[in-house]
Design an enzyme around this catalytic site. Structure first.
Site, short mmCIF file in Angstrom:
data_model
loop_
_atom_site.label_atom_id
_atom_site.label_comp_id
_atom_site.label_asym_id
_atom_site.label_seq_id
_atom_site.Cartn_x
_atom_site.Cartn_y
_atom_site.Cartn_z
N HIS A 148 0.99 -1.62 -0.47
CA HIS A 148 -0.10 0.03 0.31
C HIS A 148 0.94 1.17 -0.02
O HIS A 148 0.48 2.69 -0.35
CB HIS A 148 -1.05 0.06 1.26
CG HIS A 148 -0.75 0.30 2.40
ND1 HIS A 148 -0.16 0.05 3.34
CD2 HIS A 148 -0.28 1.29 3.32
CE1 HIS A 148 0.57 -0.09 4.75
NE2 HIS A 148 0.46 0.86 4.31
N GLU A 181 -1.60 -13.64 -24.80
CA GLU A 181 -1.01 -14.42 -23.92
C GLU A 181 -0.62 -15.45 -23.47
O GLU A 181 0.18 -15.74 -23.12
CB GLU A 181 -1.32 -13.62 -22.32
CG GLU A 181 -2.34 -14.13 -22.23
CD GLU A 181 -3.06 -13.34 -20.56
OE1 GLU A 181 -1.81 -13.12 -20.15
OE2 GLU A 181 -4.11 -13.78 -20.50
N ASP A 187 3.43 -12.96 -20.33
CA ASP A 187 3.09 -14.29 -20.22
C ASP A 187 3.28 -14.92 -21.14
O ASP A 187 3.94 -15.85 -21.14
CB ASP A 187 1.38 -13.94 -19.26
CG ASP A 187 1.65 -14.49 -17.77
OD1 ASP A 187 2.38 -13.86 -17.33
OD2 ASP A 187 0.49 -14.25 -18.07
N CYS A 204 -0.62 -4.66 -24.00
CA CYS A 204 -1.04 -4.04 -22.68
C CYS A 204 0.33 -5.00 -22.10
O CYS A 204 0.33 -4.08 -20.60
CB CYS A 204 -2.39 -4.06 -22.22
SG CYS A 204 -2.71 -5.84 -21.89
#
Length: 577
Positions: free
Chosen positions: A188, A430, A454, A501
């Site tokens: 975080h 992918e 991937d 992407c």
């Protein structure tokens, strides 16, 4: 010099503010038998006060930073979990120790168990346990003041870790950067760094113990470097680097509103990959023309139950409205693998990355999938949304996913709920099998988006997290470039757009090749958008096609890399990393 993980780019130079936490100073303290009941009662009251404190922090965050508000919810859930509370009470009773020491022992035991978890994500949850426990400890000790609340001058915060409560109290005008010992790219603290937009480095082991308030620090959030009390020579070097960085950013920002257009007027789309709604603002700041990948896994992680359709809907509706008039591609859940979904008990596979994950998980747990699809469709009437399935490996799998989508559409029609009936549906390419039969798959979808991370890993049969073989992860490999050319060609022959992407899309080293291969859209982290745009606006399409044709003729990765390094050095020496 310390080295960590740069999670927010930029260089900042300033005085350190060392944030001390009382939990690091808890010592063992024994009590009498007669004091046990009083001590457990003191502990339970501290838990209740901690809950009230966190509820107050959550209220401050709601409507301003929903992502941090969700982290607070996780901490509240931990406090409401009887395991943490009851184990501490039992420890007090069994060993006759103070509540502070008992709680510390229980927290340490939880953290030790998580430290051996298989995934980075679960290991990172140690900090959630720590922060939730600290919220109780602060009440036990009577430690109330948050020193970040009243900063009088600009500082770089140095902490072992920063909790969401710390950041809520932080004076954003005075904190110009931060560094933490703990943390990873998924912590975080990293999320917060993006939210604040200030240089930050996390995972800097040993720094916290080596810095005092007032020390002069150099924080290079781009390279993940921290330097304490630099010499005058080093300081001079980094002042120049800082000036150069700021100059380059300002120069790149001049491109923000210009189209991603080659010198011979070929238009491509530059999109952003985001995981949190907060990141959309940063993407727009750097000129994103839409969202090419919206990851939805965040909705499922850090919780003991599944998100409701309404929770999904509110997120997607906000996304659609915030990115309008542009579009956003929502990837259906890519859980499983290293991202464990505890309510479904899907952990424990021998090779989870190749197991029940992504679309396979959705087809197995149909209700889970339908809940998300209903929410996306409902939200589609508030803007331009697109649906993308991850890890499709064949036509049968794709048809099964589309059949479920059709079921959901029929249900919404029967209920009279409006949605975009022409919502585009695409797949991430992918998996090698999908890449090879891209010509078949292209007949069934509205778009392709190539997931290179991937795809490269599976094609070259290497685990890039394995340091022994990580050097074999080669986007330059001739087989990869040929496969990309095949996917793009197959898509175009069916008149569907082909985007990317994966990480390759955001690395300017590859931009000219991908442009030359005919890629229609590039989707990446917001920080990379302007660098890629600069390359696109500096070349002609015919020039890029010539480069692509040349690299496809080479037989080895080394030949390709050498050729491209020389080409980039000649045309964009400042973008070579």
């Amino acid at each position: 010099m310390f080295k960590g993980i740069g999670v927010a780019p930029g260089i900042v130079i300033g005085r350190a503010f060392r944030l001390d936490h009382p939990e690091l100073e808890i010592n063992p303290s024994w009590i009498r038998n007669s004091e046990v009941e009083e001590e457990t009662d003191r502990f339970r009251k501290a838990v209740e006060r901690a809950k009230a404190d966190l509820e107050e922090v959550k209220k401050k965050l709601e409507g301003q930073d929903n992502e941090q508000a969700k982290i607070i919810e996780v901490h509240l859930m931990l406090l409401e979990d009887s395991t943490l509370v009851e184990e501490t009470v039992n420890y007090i009773k069994k060993y006759k120790v103070s509540a502070e020491w008992a709680l510390k022992q229980v927290i340490d035991r939880f953290k030790a168990n998580l430290a051996h978890a298989e995934t980075e994500y679960l290991r990172e949850r140690q900090m959630d346990i720590t922060h939730a426990g600290n919220s109780i400890l602060r009440n036990l000790i009577g430690y109330e003041e948050n020193p970040l609340d009243n900063l009088k001058e600009d500082v770089i915060v140095v902490a072992y870790d920063l909790s969401p409560s710390d950041t809520v109290q932080m004076s954003k005008e005075r904190v110009i950067g931060f560094v933490t010992d703990a943390g990873s790219k998924t912590s975080h603290s990293a999320i917060m760094a993006h939210s604040l937009g200030i240089p930050a480095v996390v995972g800097v082991a040993g720094l916290y113990a080596s810095v005092d308030t007032g020390d002069l620090l150099i924080v290079d959030g781009t390279e993940g470097i921290v330097i304490v009390n630099p010499s005058s020579d080093v300081l001079e070097v980094y002042l120049e680097k800082q000036r150069q960085y700021d100059y380059e950013i300002n120069e790149l920002l001049r491109l923000k509103d210009l189209p991603a257009l080659t010198l011979d007027f070929q238009k491509v789309s530059l999109l952003a990959n985001v995981e949190l709604l907060k990141e959309v603002d940063l993407a727009l700041k750097y000129g994103a023309e839409g969202i090419g990948l919206y990851r939805t896994e965040f909705l499922y992680l850090n919780r003991h139950d599944l998100p409701s359709e309404e929770e999904h809907f509110q997120v997607y509706k906000t996304l659609a409205e915030r990115i309008a008039p542009n579009s956003a591609i929502i990837r259906t859940i890519d859980l499983g693998g290293e991202k464990v979904l505890s309510p479904l008990d899907i952990a424990g596979e021998k090779n989870p990355v190749l197991g029940l994950r992504a679309i396979r998980l959705c087809l197995t747990h149909k209700d889970l999938f339908k809940t998300q699809l209903r929410a996306i469709l409902r939200a589609s009437q508030y803007g331009k949304l697109q649906i993308m399935y991850p890890m499709i490996s064949g036509v049968d799998e794709l048809k099964k996913a589309n059949a479920i989508l059709d079921e959901v559409k029929e249900e919404l029609d029967q209920e009279g709920i409006p949605y975009d009936k022409n919502i585009p549906v695409g797949i991430m390419v992918e998996v090698p099998s999908a890449a090879i039969i891209a010509d078949f798959l292209a007949k069934e979808v509205d778009f392709f988006s190539i997931g290179t991370n991937d795809l490269i890993q599976y094609c070259l049969a290497i685990d890039r997290e394995n340091e022994k073989v990580a050097y074999l992860y080669e986007p330059y490999h001739p087989s990869i470039l040929r496969l990309l050319a095949h996917i793009i060609k197959a898509g175009h022959e069916e008149n569907i757009p082909v985007g990317m992407c994966g990480e390759m899309a955001g690395d300017p080293k590859y931009t000219v090749i991908l442009l030359g291969l005919g890629l229609d859209s590039f989707s990446m982290n917001a920080d990379s958008l302007l660098k890629v745009k600069r390359v696109i606006r500096s070349v002609t399409l015919s020039q890029a096609e010539k480069v692509a044709k040349e690299v496809l003729s080479f037989t080895t990765s080394n030949e390709i890399q050498q050729y491209l390094d020389e080409w980039m050095m000649k045309h964009f020496p400042d973008l070579i990393r």
